[in-house]
Design an enzyme around this catalytic site. Structure first.
Site, short mmCIF file in Angstrom:
data_model
loop_
_atom_site.label_atom_id
_atom_site.label_comp_id
_atom_site.label_asym_id
_atom_site.label_seq_id
_atom_site.Cartn_x
_atom_site.Cartn_y
_atom_site.Cartn_z
N ASP A 67 44.42 -5.00 10.31
CA ASP A 67 44.30 -5.78 9.08
C ASP A 67 45.44 -6.79 8.93
OD1 ASP A 67 46.26 -3.85 8.71
OD2 ASP A 67 45.18 -2.76 7.15
N ASP A 136 46.01 6.42 -1.62
CA ASP A 136 44.66 6.47 -2.21
C ASP A 136 43.61 6.89 -1.18
OD1 ASP A 136 44.40 4.21 -0.63
OD2 ASP A 136 43.80 2.87 -2.26
N HIS A 138 43.04 5.53 1.79
CA HIS A 138 42.43 4.48 2.61
C HIS A 138 42.85 4.55 4.06
CE1 HIS A 138 45.92 1.44 1.61
NE2 HIS A 138 46.22 2.16 2.65
N GLU A 143 39.62 0.37 0.86
CA GLU A 143 39.99 1.01 -0.40
C GLU A 143 38.85 1.91 -0.90
OE1 GLU A 143 42.93 0.86 -0.68
OE2 GLU A 143 43.81 -1.04 -1.30
#
Ligand code: PGA
Length: 260
Positions: A67, A136, A138, A143
């Site tokens: 990413d 979280d 991910h 997400e």
């Protein structure tokens, strides 16, 4: 899924580096999927050390990063391009033209994402994908709520991720809101996955990813769908695992890998 629990960050990093070396020993021209973040730093340091000691050669390796932040040019100190150069690429011998990182400044994101997917396929697919995990849950910037069959695309970062990553920027407002990221489906296509996690702040996400239901709300739980996924954690990140003794029992009983 194989769960390996190491006593600390250093041991976690060394175990993950060994996995990369094992892949390169069997396939010197392997395609590696790279991850950024604080967690894989120790793994990269160990690979650099092994390379400098003449124990691992990257001259035939191709890489694809997961990413990049949208809006940050490659020379921005917080870009993932910069991170990879600084911590890994400039210390090893991967040919420049074999290094692929999503562009954070392309003028046409959909076309770039499609090109990136095509380039991975052209190179024969990813042999080993390195992953971190967000607090979280991910993987890459997938997400909560990301489709488990998603491909490379633009994503809006969650509030949690923006808060977590604000430590690298001068002000919270400087954290980019969008990223270009491989999808969960792209990641699941890799032949082998290794996820590293360290510290108490990751314990909940690791417990959900490894022992919780497969859900797009914790995209790391998609690793449960993969046939060859290894999760390497330190003791703090393992704190929420209920089957910890069982994972340690399996690992202790595992025959040593034959030396090549
Ligand atoms: P970290 O990031 O290694 O900096 O905690 C992990 C991630 O968000 O994937």
């Amino acid at each position: 899924m194989e769960v390996v629990i190491k006593r600390d960050y250093d041991q976690m990093s060394k175990a993950a580096a060994q996995l990369v070396v094992d892949v390169l020993n069997t396939k010197p021209n392997a395609v590696l999927g790279m991850a950024t973040g604080s967690t894989p730093l120790g793994l990269y340091q160990e690979l650099v050390r092994l390379h400098q000691a003449g124990q691992v050669d990257f001259s035939r390796v191709t890489t694809f990063n997961l990413d990049e932040y949208v809006g940050l040019p490659a020379n921005h100190p917080q870009s993932y391009h910069y991170f990879m150069d600084e911590h890994f690429f400039r210390h090893v011998n991967i040919p420049r033209h074999n290094i692929n990182i999503p562009s954070g400044t392309t003028s046409n994101y959909p076309a770039f994402c499609q090109w990136y997917e095509g380039r991975i396929a052209e190179c024969g697919g990813i042999d080993l994908q390195i992953l971190g995990i967000g607090s979280d849950g991910h993987i890459a910037f997938n997400e909560p709520g990301s489709s488990l069959s998603s491909r490379t695309r633009l994503k809006t970062l969650s509030k949690q991720t923006i808060d977590d990553n604000a430590r690298f920027f001068e002000r919270r407002e400087d954290v980019p809101v969008y990223a270009i990221t491989m999808g969960v489906g792209t990641i699941l296509d890799a032949r082998k996955l290794v996820l590293v996690a360290s510290g108490k702040t990751k314990a909940k996400a690791i417990a959900q990813a490894v022992e919780g239901p497969v859900t797009s709300m914790v995209t790391a739980s998609a690793l449960q769908l993969h046939r060859d996924a290894t999760v390497i954690v330190d003791a703090d990140a393992a704190a929420g695992l209920t089957m910890r003794d069982y994972y340690e029992f399996i690992y202790a009983a595992k025959p040593a890998a034959p030396k090549s």
